[in-house]
Design an enzyme around this catalytic site. Sequence first.
Site, PDB file in Angstrom:
ATOM      1  N   SER A   1      -0.757   1.121   0.826  1.00 53.17           N
ATOM      2  CA  SER A   1       0.260   1.425  -0.180  1.00 53.17           C
ATOM      3  C   SER A   1       0.300   0.322  -1.226  1.00 53.17           C
ATOM      4  O   SER A   1      -0.364  -0.703  -1.118  1.00 53.17           O
ATOM      5  CB  SER A   1       1.624   1.548   0.478  1.00 53.17           C
ATOM      6  OG  SER A   1       2.168   0.258   0.676  1.00 53.17           O
ATOM      7  N   LYS A   2       1.115   0.579  -2.217  1.00 57.36           N
ATOM      8  CA  LYS A   2       1.351  -0.354  -3.318  1.00 57.36           C
ATOM      9  C   LYS A   2       1.645  -1.776  -2.804  1.00 57.36           C
ATOM     10  O   LYS A   2       1.257  -2.754  -3.441  1.00 57.36           O
ATOM     11  CB  LYS A   2       2.551   0.200  -4.103  1.00 57.36           C
ATOM     12  CG  LYS A   2       2.937  -0.553  -5.337  1.00 57.36           C
ATOM     13  CD  LYS A   2       2.035  -0.201  -6.493  1.00 57.36           C
ATOM     14  CE  LYS A   2       1.955  -1.355  -7.488  1.00 57.36           C
ATOM     15  NZ  LYS A   2       0.695  -1.414  -8.191  1.00 57.36           N
ATOM     16  N   ARG A   3       2.324  -1.850  -1.668  1.00 59.41           N
ATOM     17  CA  ARG A   3       2.663  -3.177  -1.132  1.00 59.41           C
ATOM     18  C   ARG A   3       1.428  -3.969  -0.723  1.00 59.41           C
ATOM     19  O   ARG A   3       1.456  -5.183  -0.625  1.00 59.41           O
ATOM     20  CB  ARG A   3       3.578  -3.039   0.094  1.00 59.41           C
ATOM     21  CG  ARG A   3       5.021  -2.788  -0.238  1.00 59.41           C
ATOM     22  CD  ARG A   3       5.853  -2.832   1.040  1.00 59.41           C
ATOM     23  NE  ARG A   3       5.392  -1.835   1.997  1.00 59.41           N
ATOM     24  CZ  ARG A   3       5.782  -0.568   2.020  1.00 59.41           C
ATOM     25  NH1 ARG A   3       6.653  -0.164   1.135  1.00 59.41           N
ATOM     26  NH2 ARG A   3       5.315   0.290   2.908  1.00 59.41           N
TER      27      ARG A   3
END
Length: 434
Positions: free
Chosen positions: A205-207
């Site tokens: 994910s973006k994280r």
Amino acid sequence: MAPRVRFAPSPTGHVHIGNIRVALFNWLYARHEGGEFLLRIEDTDRERSTPEAIETLLDAMRWLGLDWDESPVYQSARTDAHLAAADKLLADGVAVREDKGGKGECVVFKMPDEDMVFYDELKGELRKKKEDTSDFVIVRSNGTPVFHLANVVDDIAMNISHVLRGDDHIENTYRHVALFRALGAEPPRYAHFPMIVNQAGKPYSKRDGDAFVGDFRAKGFLSQALFNYLALLGWSPGDDREKMTREEMVEAFTLERVKNSPAQMDLQKLLHLNGLYMADLPASDFMARARRVLAACPWGAQVSDADFERVCQLMQSRTKLIAQAEEWKYFFSDMPDYDDEKAVRKGLKKDGVQAALTRLVCELERGSFDEASIERSIREVERAEGIREGKLNFAIRVATTGTATGAGLYETLALLGRERTLVRLRHAANTLCG
Ligand code: GLU
């Protein structure tokens, strides 16, 4: 019969690489089989699927060269067809109206009284026991069709032969198979692709880092490199080829070679591939991209074309990402910034370095200043100072560029020229060593 596959994204304004990889596998499959690759925009969530979000999606697809056949189908325009299908299911008695919690009547689809089974091209037979399935809403009490109904009705209308999508949809597929049958249609063949995961094996994910196509594009990744990288993320041509043309990937793509285990995102590999594609760019294209990077640097706008071209020639094959041109300042300035403390410490603050650099200044003051003579002079100094061959290179690199990495040292010094090389070596010997 040639397959008809589709990519059916729900636009949100960001195009996740996991999603676009699903599109890419569909595209490769269709092109390999000589079939059709269709696009259906599942834009029923009008809050998220704004015109801008849809444009972002189309733009990402065009950028990656994922050309689709026929006109895109907009799911939001097909509500009547979805509701007509719900009416048919009601008429056939396989759906019922129910008032759930006093919010008005919705339409609920009755799952058949049997275990659900379907064959997945990657995972084999998948099965769900009757007691683990449950009836589900297909039209909300406000009259809007639910995803499952719209998705299946549209796949039937579009005559889709293969549904190739992420394995987060497996649970939905048991329901979809039942809907296909209830609507009198043969379910398509299915393949569910494993997710892209991070180092910890969790969905990427973006994280975890850049996750959207737009992020990679903004950073200067080349579309061919991202395409190639994503194709290899969970698929392999069956040999050790990595850099492949689109034609080669189309030629080699089969579902059997899609891996049935999660694909781990590997930014280093993407960078590596991008570097290979950078090296292949026409010199003029590379220069145009580098110019744009320099134009945004405070020191970069005044750089003369002649100097710039020579630096580009030297650096093109070593540049993995065009943003690295920001690090070229030392080629164009009088002095480098010696702000990489670690490099200065490891390169210059060592016994014997000061004396060696001072001797090198004398060596380089006369004679020709081409790569071969520079190399000879350095070897000469090492011998005279009792330094192991090649050991002085790092100190010289830090002294002349301020950094620990770069192109070949002798080429770099030749490009800097005698004048600047000597000034830098003297400065390092006098003020940075010891
Ligand atoms: N819109 C759904 C998604 O993006 C559809 C998936 C599909 O059927 O391919 O997850």
